[in-house]
Every structure is written in C-alpha cells, then in structure tokens.
Design a protein around this motif. Structure first.
Motif, PDB file in Angstrom:
ATOM      1  N   TRP A 128       0.804  -1.223   0.000  1.00  0.00           N
ATOM      2  CA  TRP A 128       0.000   0.000   0.000  1.00  0.00           C
ATOM      3  C   TRP A 128       0.837   1.272   0.000  1.00  0.00           C
ATOM      4  O   TRP A 128       0.339   2.351  -0.303  1.00  0.00           O
ATOM      5  N   ASP A 129       2.125   1.150   0.297  1.00  0.00           N
ATOM      6  CA  ASP A 129       3.018   2.308   0.126  1.00  0.00           C
ATOM      7  C   ASP A 129       3.099   2.708  -1.357  1.00  0.00           C
ATOM      8  O   ASP A 129       3.320   3.864  -1.686  1.00  0.00           O
ATOM      9  N   ARG A 130       2.933   1.711  -2.245  1.00  0.00           N
ATOM     10  CA  ARG A 130       2.938   2.021  -3.690  1.00  0.00           C
ATOM     11  C   ARG A 130       1.766   2.920  -4.029  1.00  0.00           C
ATOM     12  O   ARG A 130       1.838   3.810  -4.866  1.00  0.00           O
ATOM     13  N   LYS A 131       0.634   2.636  -3.382  1.00  0.00           N
ATOM     14  CA  LYS A 131      -0.542   3.474  -3.635  1.00  0.00           C
ATOM     15  C   LYS A 131      -0.313   4.875  -3.069  1.00  0.00           C
ATOM     16  O   LYS A 131      -0.661   5.877  -3.698  1.00  0.00           O
ATOM     17  N   ALA A 132       0.295   4.945  -1.884  1.00  0.00           N
ATOM     18  CA  ALA A 132       0.594   6.262  -1.301  1.00  0.00           C
ATOM     19  C   ALA A 132       1.499   7.048  -2.258  1.00  0.00           C
ATOM     20  O   ALA A 132       1.280   8.247  -2.512  1.00  0.00           O
ATOM     21  N   ALA A 133       2.497   6.373  -2.819  1.00  0.00           N
ATOM     22  CA  ALA A 133       3.416   7.038  -3.759  1.00  0.00           C
ATOM     23  C   ALA A 133       2.650   7.533  -4.981  1.00  0.00           C
ATOM     24  O   ALA A 133       2.883   8.642  -5.485  1.00  0.00           O
ATOM     25  N   ALA A 134       1.689   6.724  -5.451  1.00  0.00           N
ATOM     26  CA  ALA A 134       0.926   7.112  -6.649  1.00  0.00           C
ATOM     27  C   ALA A 134      -0.004   8.280  -6.353  1.00  0.00           C
ATOM     28  O   ALA A 134      -0.187   9.169  -7.197  1.00  0.00           O
ATOM     29  N   ILE A 135      -0.586   8.288  -5.155  1.00  0.00           N
ATOM     30  CA  ILE A 135      -1.513   9.386  -4.821  1.00  0.00           C
ATOM     31  C   ILE A 135      -0.766  10.721  -4.886  1.00  0.00           C
ATOM     32  O   ILE A 135      -1.256  11.708  -5.435  1.00  0.00           O
ATOM     33  N   VAL A 136       0.449  10.750  -4.365  1.00  0.00           N
ATOM     34  CA  VAL A 136       1.229  11.998  -4.347  1.00  0.00           C
ATOM     35  C   VAL A 136       1.873  12.272  -5.715  1.00  0.00           C
ATOM     36  O   VAL A 136       1.962  13.412  -6.149  1.00  0.00           O
ATOM     37  N   GLY A 137       2.292  11.209  -6.395  1.00  0.00           N
ATOM     38  CA  GLY A 137       3.009  11.387  -7.659  1.00  0.00           C
ATOM     39  C   GLY A 137       2.115  11.230  -8.882  1.00  0.00           C
ATOM     40  O   GLY A 137       1.563  12.198  -9.405  1.00  0.00           O
ATOM     41  N   CYS A 146       0.213  14.506  -9.669  1.00  0.00           N
ATOM     42  CA  CYS A 146       1.103  15.313 -10.530  1.00  0.00           C
ATOM     43  C   CYS A 146       1.269  14.706 -11.916  1.00  0.00           C
ATOM     44  O   CYS A 146       1.893  15.321 -12.784  1.00  0.00           O
ATOM     45  N   GLY A 147       0.798  13.488 -12.121  1.00  0.00           N
ATOM     46  CA  GLY A 147       0.999  12.838 -13.414  1.00  0.00           C
ATOM     47  C   GLY A 147       2.441  12.407 -13.626  1.00  0.00           C
ATOM     48  O   GLY A 147       2.875  12.180 -14.755  1.00  0.00           O
ATOM     49  N   GLU A 148       3.190  12.268 -12.544  1.00  0.00           N
ATOM     50  CA  GLU A 148       4.611  11.912 -12.679  1.00  0.00           C
ATOM     51  C   GLU A 148       5.051  11.034 -11.516  1.00  0.00           C
ATOM     52  O   GLU A 148       4.472  11.098 -10.421  1.00  0.00           O
ATOM     53  N   GLU A 149       6.066  10.204 -11.776  1.00  0.00           N
ATOM     54  CA  GLU A 149       6.578   9.311 -10.738  1.00  0.00           C
ATOM     55  C   GLU A 149       7.432  10.120  -9.744  1.00  0.00           C
ATOM     56  O   GLU A 149       8.028  11.137 -10.113  1.00  0.00           O
ATOM     57  N   LEU A 150       7.507   9.622  -8.496  1.00  0.00           N
ATOM     58  CA  LEU A 150       8.171  10.392  -7.438  1.00  0.00           C
ATOM     59  C   LEU A 150       9.634  10.710  -7.732  1.00  0.00           C
ATOM     60  O   LEU A 150      10.137  11.755  -7.322  1.00  0.00           O
ATOM     61  N   ASP A 151      10.321   9.805  -8.455  1.00  0.00           N
ATOM     62  CA  ASP A 151      11.755  10.081  -8.670  1.00  0.00           C
ATOM     63  C   ASP A 151      11.984  11.190  -9.693  1.00  0.00           C
ATOM     64  O   ASP A 151      13.119  11.602  -9.906  1.00  0.00           O
ATOM     65  N   ARG A 152      10.898  11.688 -10.320  1.00  0.00           N
ATOM     66  CA  ARG A 152      11.054  12.808 -11.259  1.00  0.00           C
ATOM     67  C   ARG A 152      10.383  14.072 -10.724  1.00  0.00           C
ATOM     68  O   ARG A 152      10.047  14.974 -11.487  1.00  0.00           O
TER      69      ARG A 152
END
Ligand SMILES: Cc1cc2nc3c(=O)[nH]c(=O)nc-3n(C[C@H](O)[C@H](O)[C@H](O)COP(=O)(O)OP(=O)(O)OC[C@H]3O[C@@H](n4cnc5c(N)ncnc54)[C@H](O)[C@@H]3O)c2cc1C
Length: 402
Positions: A124-133, A137-143
């Motif tokens: 579920w951390d993946r989902k948290a990352a997607a919610i923010v990224g 924002c339409g972008e992955e967290l590392d960008r």
C-alpha cells in the motif's frame, strides 16, 4: 484560464485585447461536455483542491454553479478482495510517512527527488506514492522536486462542481473576445512591440501575454525571435508536464452497486494500480484515473488498451458480467494533444525555483502566464488564474510608465 484571466484584467483597464486560441473552444485543460454520457463530464480539471482558499470556488458560486463537498466513501481493493478495513490504516500510514518526509526536506530547503525520500515502496506504500506522484502530478516520485511539492498549498478541503469545472471556466470566459482556431506559430519581438504569426495572418501589439503550457513551448510549438533569455528557456525545460488521463465507462443503472461518489483504489494482480470515482453525483459513470508511467503506456497503446484496463478494474470489483455491460466509454489523450502535450506541470528535482523564471517581463513587453509559473498553486486552475492576473498587471504597469 490564465489567458482568460489576463484578458479580463486588460479589458477592465480599457486596453484593446485580442485572444488568439488554437482550439475551436476556450478553456484549454478545463473542458466539460455532456454529449458523450448525457451528463456533465470533465475531460480535464474537475476538483477544486483547497476549495476554502481557491478563487475558483467563489467564481463558480458567483456564476450560479453548485459547489459540493467530496462526500464519497473510500473503497480499497487488493486484486479482487475488499480490504478497506485492513488496508485503510496502512495506506494512511504510508501517506503520512511520505508527506512528513517531503515536509522535513522542504523545511530544510532541500530540493531533491521525492523518490529518494520514499525509496522502493511496496504494497500500500505504492498506492501512497501514486496518490502523491502519478495521480496528483501525473509523474513518478523520482522525477518530482521535493521543494516544489512542499511549496504547494494543501488545506484538505476538496470540492466538486456537479455541472463541471470546465463549464465554470467557460462561464468565466464568456464575453471575452477570442479568435478561435488561431494557433500562434511564432512571436517576434525584435521590433518595438510584438508580432504574433498565426495561420490566419500576423497580429501586431504593444505587448503580449503568452499563456500556453510549458510543454507546448518546449516542443517548439511557438518559436520566439529573438530566442527567449536563457534562464527562461531553461525553466521551460525544467517544468515539463506530467500526464494524467481519464478512462471513463458508463453502465446501465444497477451495475455499479455502490454508493454515489465511492472512491475506488486498487492494487491489481497485474502490478498496475486501479483508481476510479464511481457514480459521481448519482450518475452511472466509473471515472477511471491513470497517471505517470501507466498513463504514458496506455496512451501509447491506444484507446482499446485503456478501456481494457478500466474494464478489468471494474470486473475485479463487480464481476466480469457487470464489466461486460459497458454502455459507453471515453478516453482522454492529453499527452498527444498538440495544444497541451500533457496534463499538469511538474518541477524536475533540484529545479523548484524554475517556477519563478517568469517573474520578470521579457523585453518589457512579453509576460508569461499559466499554471507552471507559480509555486503555491502550481499545476492547478487557480494557479493559472493568479498568473494571468499578475501578467496583465505587469504589462499595464509598463504601459502606464510610458
Ligand atoms: C486530466 C486532468 C485533470 C486535472 N485535474 C485538475 C484538478 O482536479 N484540479 C485543478 O485545479 N487542476 C487540474 N488539472 C490541471 C488544470 O487543468 C490546469 O492547471 C489548468 O487548466 C491550466 O490552465 P492554463 O491556462 O495554465 O493552461 P491551458 O488550460 O492549457 O490553456 C492554454 C491555452 O493555450 C492554447 N494554446 C496552446 N498552444 C497554442 C498556440 N500555439 N497558439 C494559440 N493557443 C495555444 C490552448 O488551446 C489552451 O486553450 C487537471 C488537468 C488534466 C489534464
């Protein structure tokens, strides 16, 4: 919205204004239509984020639109299982760890890739990352830049407009003279004013507000002669557009057996994420959201692949018989759209300050406006609105000095 807001201010100051618009409609990334599903449907912006501080809230109300609190329940699925009870807390914890990491980095003035603050998320951390990224924002967290995300306003007050937020922007722009179907191909500022070259001839003016997405400028969709100053050109490259698309399905009544406004978030067995707003305002729509790399992949694969993804999400939750009853579908492709080339601007890691590069006029006569050129409301319609007003006021100040 940026161009319309600028035009409003200039018209109020009795300036002679021409708005040159490439598309055959106003509103840009704000667009509501009711033909596809028979109900108002926003292809782009839909949410009034931080509605209690958002200028669009009072604009909407002033134009007679209802503004409603987001009222639905969250529904979490792992593959085909409803795990709302158990996963809700995990998702909440992941989100809070990620947001705290962004906050700590921001407070320390660290402008780094958000991905480095939340490395290798699982479950579920993946989902948290997607919610923010990807989904925000339409972008992955590392960008994404940590400082840029930290600077953005977040009051937690989320609202929707049942008649469509695109319709609000269209209402705001009603009465503003706009030349539709007139793409600007070049901006010449080697003489005393500006000359805007379009397929329908050249328009001359004392000054201009350039209110097109940064991705359109970066792709050379509008040439400048002479070239733009280097810091501004670099900032345009450092503020690309992330990609968010909607994949919307409609069903006969009774198929989507859930309360209106249910927010579905799913971790799928195929490794993809499923996200949808089900039955907004009591409609029979499943408005699916895809962002970042998944949106890019599906946009490249085409409409069929996107609809198949959305149907698979619905099949996991309501069964494949239900998912087979799709009455109509619609898929956006904001990345391929030549007049947007993406959905919302993001700052590359280390480049949060690029948003300030348009704070000064070019040659005392060209102002840039749009959601990319503001820190606190970056990526949002209110950001476009504020930068439009600011651009017009800066040009008026120059004209007043002359
Ligand atoms: C799917 C999606 C969901 C979103 N969700 C939200 C949300 O929930 N909340 C939120 O606040 N924001 C959201 N956004 C972002 C929001 O839509 C934008 O921030 C906002 O609409 C940008 O306004 P703008 O005036 O800066 O740019 P635009 O709306 O892109 O306007 C630029 C205008 O320039 C025109 N143009 C482009 N090139 C040329 C040319 N060469 N010559 C002449 N005209 C040209 C375009 O046609 C367009 O009308 C979303 C966006 C998308 C795509």
């Amino acid at each position: 919205m940026a161009g319309l807001a600028a035009a409003r201010i200039l018209l109020e100051a009795d300036a002679r204004v021409t708005v040159l618009e490439a598309r055959d409609r106003i509103g840009g990334r704000a667009f509501t239509e009711r033909t596809t599903f028979g109900v108002p449907y926003d292809h782009g912006v839909a949410w009034l984020h931080s509605a209690d501080a958002n200028p669009l809230t009072s604009i909407a109300v002033g134009l007679g639109f209802a503004v409603e609190e987001q009222y639905g329940v969250s529904w979490l699925f792992q593959d085909k299982r409803d795990v709302t009870e158990t996963a809700g807390q995990l998702l909440g914890l992941g989100l809070s760890r990620l947001l705290t990491a962004i906050e700590l980095a921001g407070e320390a003035g660290r402008d780094v890739a958000v991905g480095g603050l939340f490395a290798n998320p699982e479950g579920w951390d993946r989902k948290a990352a997607a919610i923010v990224g990807a989904l925000d924002c339409g972008e992955e967290l590392d960008r994404l830049s940590s400082l840029d995300l930290w600077r953005q306003i977040e009051t937690g007050d989320e609202r929707l407009v049942p008649q469509g937020l695109g319709a609000v922007v269209a209402g705001f722009g009603a009465g503003i003279p706009v030349e539709l179907g007139t793409p600007v191909t070049a901006v010449r500022w080697d003489g005393p004013g500006v000359r805007l070259e379009t397929a329908r001839g050249t328009v001359e003016a004392d000054s201009a507000v350039i209110a097109v997405p940064t991705a359109v400028l970066a792709a050379g969709g509008m040439r400048f002669a002479p070239d733009l100053p280097t810091p501004l050109g670099q900032a345009i490259a450092d503020l690309p557009l992330g990609l968010l698309n909607k994949v919307t399905l409609s069903f006969p009544p009774g198929v989507l057996d859930c309360p209106p406004g249910t927010e579905l978030a799913q971790l799928r067995a195929d490794g993809r994420l499923g996200d949808a707003l089900l039955r907004p305002f009591g409609t029979e729509l499943a408005v699916g959201f895809v962002g970042g790399d998944l949106a890019r992949t599906l946009e490249k694969e085409g409409e069929k692949a996107a609809v198949a993804h959305a149907r698979a999400v619905i099949a996991d939750v309501f069964g494949s018989a239900a998912a087979g009853k799709v009455a109509a579908s619609h898929v956006t492709a904001w990345g391929a759209d030549p007049w947007s080339r993406g959905s919302v601007s993001v700052a590359r890691p280390g480049r949060a300050d690029a948003r300030r590069a348009a704070d000064t006029l070019v040659g005392d006569r060209i102002a840039f406006a749009g959601e990319a050129w503001i820190a606190d409301w970056a990526g949002q319609v209110p950001g476009a609105y504020f930068t439009g007003i600011r651009a017009a006021e800066r040009l008026l100040a120059v004209l007043a000095r002359r």
